[in-house]
Structure formats: C-alpha cells, structure tokens
Scaffold this motif. Structure first.
Motif, mmCIF file in Angstrom:
data_model
loop_
_atom_site.group_PDB
_atom_site.id
_atom_site.type_symbol
_atom_site.label_atom_id
_atom_site.label_comp_id
_atom_site.label_asym_id
_atom_site.label_seq_id
_atom_site.Cartn_x
_atom_site.Cartn_y
_atom_site.Cartn_z
ATOM 1 N N GLY A 127 0.775 -1.231 0.000
ATOM 2 C CA GLY A 127 0.000 0.000 0.000
ATOM 3 C C GLY A 127 0.805 1.279 0.000
ATOM 4 N N PHE A 128 1.956 1.299 -0.669
ATOM 5 C CA PHE A 128 2.685 2.563 -0.807
ATOM 6 C C PHE A 128 2.958 2.833 -2.279
ATOM 7 C CE2 PHE A 128 5.944 -0.667 0.041
ATOM 8 C CZ PHE A 128 6.846 -0.471 -1.003
ATOM 9 N N GLY A 129 3.283 4.101 -2.592
ATOM 10 C CA GLY A 129 3.431 4.501 -3.986
ATOM 11 C C GLY A 129 4.773 5.132 -4.278
ATOM 12 N N HIS A 130 4.795 5.968 -5.339
ATOM 13 C CA HIS A 130 6.016 6.645 -5.773
ATOM 14 C C HIS A 130 7.114 5.649 -6.157
ATOM 15 C CE1 HIS A 130 3.971 9.567 -3.061
ATOM 16 N NE2 HIS A 130 4.290 10.419 -4.020
ATOM 17 N N ASN A 131 6.756 4.681 -7.012
ATOM 18 C CA ASN A 131 7.722 3.649 -7.387
ATOM 19 C C ASN A 131 8.957 4.206 -8.089
ATOM 20 O OD1 ASN A 131 6.561 4.357 -9.816
ATOM 21 N ND2 ASN A 131 5.596 2.377 -10.184
ATOM 22 N N TYR A 132 8.842 5.390 -8.679
ATOM 23 C CA TYR A 132 9.999 5.926 -9.406
ATOM 24 C C TYR A 132 11.124 6.347 -8.468
ATOM 25 C CZ TYR A 132 8.102 10.620 -8.362
ATOM 26 O OH TYR A 132 7.630 11.761 -7.749
ATOM 27 N N TRP A 133 10.811 6.562 -7.187
ATOM 28 C CA TRP A 133 11.892 6.860 -6.242
ATOM 29 C C TRP A 133 12.821 5.658 -6.109
ATOM 30 C CZ3 TRP A 133 8.225 9.370 -2.110
ATOM 31 C CH2 TRP A 133 7.938 10.680 -2.499
ATOM 32 N N ALA A 134 12.279 4.460 -6.201
ATOM 33 C CA ALA A 134 13.119 3.263 -6.182
ATOM 34 C C ALA A 134 13.977 3.204 -7.445
ATOM 35 C CB ALA A 134 12.254 2.005 -6.068
ATOM 36 N N MET A 135 13.423 3.605 -8.574
ATOM 37 C CA MET A 135 14.164 3.584 -9.834
ATOM 38 C C MET A 135 15.318 4.580 -9.787
ATOM 39 S SD MET A 135 10.887 3.276 -12.426
ATOM 40 C CE MET A 135 11.762 2.612 -13.827
ATOM 41 N N VAL A 136 15.082 5.730 -9.177
ATOM 42 C CA VAL A 136 16.140 6.722 -9.025
ATOM 43 C C VAL A 136 17.248 6.184 -8.113
ATOM 44 C CG1 VAL A 136 16.700 9.006 -8.097
ATOM 45 C CG2 VAL A 136 14.637 8.700 -9.486
ATOM 46 N N ALA A 137 16.847 5.616 -6.972
ATOM 47 C CA ALA A 137 17.832 5.103 -6.016
ATOM 48 C C ALA A 137 18.624 3.936 -6.598
ATOM 49 C CB ALA A 137 17.133 4.669 -4.730
ATOM 50 N N ALA A 138 18.006 3.168 -7.492
ATOM 51 C CA ALA A 138 18.664 1.987 -8.040
ATOM 52 C C ALA A 138 19.868 2.323 -8.904
ATOM 53 C CB ALA A 138 17.668 1.157 -8.844
ATOM 54 N N VAL A 139 19.854 3.492 -9.550
ATOM 55 C CA VAL A 139 20.961 3.830 -10.451
ATOM 56 C C VAL A 139 22.081 4.568 -9.723
ATOM 57 C CG1 VAL A 139 19.382 3.913 -12.412
ATOM 58 C CG2 VAL A 139 19.939 6.030 -11.228
ATOM 59 N N VAL A 140 21.861 4.942 -8.471
ATOM 60 C CA VAL A 140 22.895 5.649 -7.710
ATOM 61 C C VAL A 140 24.183 4.831 -7.585
ATOM 62 C CG1 VAL A 140 23.497 6.505 -5.408
ATOM 63 C CG2 VAL A 140 21.330 7.170 -6.458
ATOM 64 N N PRO A 141 24.106 3.526 -7.235
ATOM 65 C CA PRO A 141 25.347 2.766 -7.095
ATOM 66 C C PRO A 141 26.074 2.506 -8.419
ATOM 67 C CG PRO A 141 23.549 1.725 -5.877
ATOM 68 C CD PRO A 141 22.950 2.754 -6.777
ATOM 69 N N LEU A 142 25.459 2.786 -9.545
ATOM 70 C CA LEU A 142 26.089 2.495 -10.827
ATOM 71 C C LEU A 142 27.176 3.500 -11.185
ATOM 72 C CD1 LEU A 142 23.013 1.444 -12.992
ATOM 73 C CD2 LEU A 142 24.363 0.096 -11.385
ATOM 74 N N VAL A 143 27.242 4.612 -10.467
ATOM 75 C CA VAL A 143 28.260 5.631 -10.718
ATOM 76 C C VAL A 143 29.384 5.452 -9.709
ATOM 77 C CG1 VAL A 143 28.760 8.092 -10.836
ATOM 78 C CG2 VAL A 143 26.531 7.235 -11.599
ATOM 79 N N GLY A 144 30.579 5.205 -10.192
ATOM 80 C CA GLY A 144 31.708 5.034 -9.280
ATOM 81 C C GLY A 144 32.887 4.395 -9.990
ATOM 82 N N HIS A 145 34.083 4.585 -9.429
ATOM 83 C CA HIS A 145 35.292 4.089 -10.073
ATOM 84 C C HIS A 145 35.697 2.713 -9.576
ATOM 85 C CE1 HIS A 145 36.364 6.540 -6.505
ATOM 86 N NE2 HIS A 145 37.178 5.538 -6.256
ATOM 87 N N SER A 146 35.004 2.173 -8.595
ATOM 88 C CA SER A 146 35.314 0.843 -8.087
ATOM 89 C C SER A 146 34.049 0.238 -7.494
ATOM 90 C CB SER A 146 36.415 0.905 -7.021
ATOM 91 O OG SER A 146 35.939 1.574 -5.857
ATOM 92 N N THR A 147 34.071 -1.088 -7.328
ATOM 93 C CA THR A 147 32.914 -1.772 -6.743
ATOM 94 C C THR A 147 32.657 -1.282 -5.329
ATOM 95 O OG1 THR A 147 33.325 -3.746 -8.099
ATOM 96 C CG2 THR A 147 31.954 -4.019 -6.140
#
Length: 358
Positions: free
Chosen positions: A222-242
């Motif tokens: 019963g919660f919404g704003h699914n695009y906030w999860a999509m935004v948070a999901a791509v945050v770890p993809l930026v970086g120079h190492s694992t």
C-alpha cells in the motif's frame, strides 16, 4: 571491506569552488519558483525545478565549454520533460486502467534510464548517468492533473535559458572572466563506446528491476512513488570501483533517512509557499556544496529538496510521503547494489564451473 566502506562514508573530499556552483544553482531554481509563487501558478513549479537542472552541469569548466555542456544538458532535459508530460496523458489517450498506466510509466521510465545514460556518455556530460532524467520523466508523468502542455514547456524553456545565463554570469566581472573558446568535439574511443553501452544496459536493468519490485511491493503493502526506487537503483552504478559503488548505495539510504528527519522538521513549521521556495533554494545550495565531496551529507539536503518540490505540485500526507521515500529508497539501493555485484558473482560462478570441469 566494511572498514573501508565506513571510512569512505565519513570522509570529506577537499573543496573545489563548490560555493560558486552552489550559488549559481540556488539562484537558478529560486528565481523561477518565486516568480511562479507571485503569479499564483505553483502548478507549473515542477517544470521550473527540472529545467533548473541544466545548471548543475559543467561545474568548474571554462565558460565556453560550460555553455556547450549546459546547452546540451538543458536540451536533453527539455526533451525528457516533454516526454514525461506526454506520458502523463497516455493513459487517457489509450484508455488504460490505473494499473495499466502505472506499468506503462515503469516501462517508459526504464527506457529513459537506458537511453539518457547513453546520450549523457556520448556528450561527455558530468554528472554522468541518467538519474536526473529518470526523476524528471517519472515525476512529471505521475502528476494526475497536468497543467496546459504549452505553459509547462514555456516555463521549462525559460528556466533552462536562465540557467545558461547564470552559467555565464561570471564574465561580467573582468577579474573572473575566462578566455572564450568553443570546445572541440571529441569522439568516444572504441573502449569508451563499449563502456557507454554496458553502462546503459546497467541503467536499464537496475531501473526496470527496481520499478517492477517497487510497484509489486507497493500494490501489496500500500505505498506509492515507485519511481523513487528507480532513481535510487541507479545511484550505485556511478563510481570508479565496486567498493565505491556499494558505498554510494549505503550512503543513499543513510543520507535519505537523515534527510527525512530534516524534512519532518520543516513540514512541522508549515511554511508558506514563498518560504517553501526559500527552503528549496537553501537545500539546492547545500546539495551542490557537498554532492562532489560527501555523498551522504549531500543526500540530507537532496531529500527535502526533492520531496518539497513534489509537494508543491501534488500535496500528500506528510507521513505517507516520508514512509514511501524511505521504503522506495531501500528497495532501489538494494537493487542497485545487486546489479553492481552481479557481474563479479557471475564470473566467480563461471570460474568455479570451469575449474570443476578441468
């Protein structure tokens, strides 16, 4: 690894004229929003907020290169805003059910995530990735009561133009005037093109998976704003190492939690619209001051900045807003970290199979 992760989360990089960038970005969002407040047109505020994102590009570049980068970034953002506004109308045009509309938006946002990541890499824009484009597209597409399309796009275009002018404003002072030179176009090398395509696939997978899980979980819990999860999901993809990428995911969660505490305190004060605009400008300043130096601290400002901008257009109960933001962020960050770790785990499994065969 845990000790290094912990140390990275509490390490502050040295300053690099961050206050200059922060002032430019704060003014770039404050002027359009206070104008809309005076005109009584807060329904257009989200178009101004995302148009102002053009100002975050080309942070410390010479004026000529900054102008080109911000022009490219602004053009791409305008295209994303337009597509988001059209997507918001797609449900009615195709007579979709509310559930069908939500899934269409998840699919469209996923395509935006991969496509904009590729364009950003091709144009050598910094910040890299499509985080801002995912946010802009999905936020606008999810607004139920859309203002007239022409008016929204006019506000976005004018805001981008203002950001370009602010980016050149230092040329007024002779002591800070930099030599004007147009940057020569630099093509991506074969290796850079391969990396750009791989990153685009990563954004596509992370955003799509996070959006799917968040939508299913939202329907169940019963919660919404699914695009906030999509935004948070791509945050770890930026970086120079694992390690750095995992750290960004963890910092996103902790910074968001702290930012929600700040947001709750702000909402308790029940600020008037003009005061809300001042808060947005202050948060924009804080975000740009620390985004390149300490990601977790920057998120303390980014969280109220993003949510207050949303509240200006589509008010929802404060408790619901805080809950949704935290849960969606946890889902998205977890998906992003999993996508980062998946290639290494796959290589280990493959290596294990080969050794067993030998």
């Amino acid at each position: 690894m845990p000790a290094k992760l912990l140390a990275e989360m509490f390490t502050m990089a040295p300053a690099n004229k961050d206050h200059q960038v922060a002032i430019r970005c704060a003014v770039g969002v404050f002027v359009p929003l206070i104008t809309l407040v005076l005109l009584g047109r807060l329904d257009l505020a989200i178009f101004a907020s995302f148009g102002a994102f053009a100002g975050i590009y080309g942070r410390n570049e010479p004026h000529g290169r900054r102008f080109v980068l911000q022009l490219r970034a602004g053009t791409l953002m305008l295209a994303v805003i337009l597509l988001g506004a059209l997507a918001a109308r797609a449900g009615a045009v195709f007579a979709l059910t509310p559930t069908g509309t939500i899934w269409l938006q998840v699919l469209a946002t996923t395509v935006v995530a991969g496509g904009c990541s590729l364009i950003v890499a091709w144009w050598r824009l910094r910040p890299a990735g499509s985080l801002f484009h995912i946010f802009a597209f999905a936020a606008i597409a999810s607004i139920p009561n859309q203002p007239p399309l022409g008016q929204g796009m006019l506000v976005a275009v004018l805001t981008v133009a203002l950001s370009l002018l602010i980016g050149l404003s230092a040329r007024v002072a002779p002591s800070r005037r930099q030599p004007w030179s147009w940057p020569r176009p630099v093509r991506l090398t074969a290796a850079e093109r391969r990396v750009a395509w791989l990153e685009a696939v990563g954004y596509l997978v992370a955003a799509g998976l996070a959006g799917t899980l968040a939508t299913l979980a939202g329907e169940w819990l019963g919660f919404g704003h699914n695009y906030w999860a999509m935004v948070a999901a791509v945050v770890p993809l930026v970086g120079h190492s694992t390690r750095h990428r995992i750290s960004r995911g963890v910092q996103r969660i902790i910074g968001t939690a702290l930012g929600l505490v700040l947001l709750a305190a702000i909402l308790l004060l029940e600020p008037a619209p003009w005061q809300t605009v001042l808060v947005i400008a202050a948060c924009q300043f804080g975000a740009e001051m620390f985004i390149a130096r300490q990601y977790m601290l920057a998120q303390v400002f980014v969280t109220p900045l993003a949510l207050i901008s949303t509240l200006l257009v589509a008010p929802v109960p404060a408790g619901t807003l805080l809950r949704d933001r935290f849960l969606e962020t946890v889902i998205g960050a977890a998906v992003g970290v999993a996508v980062v770790l998946a290639p290494a785990l796959w290589r280990r499994v493959a290596a294990g199979h080969r050794s067993m065969e030998d």
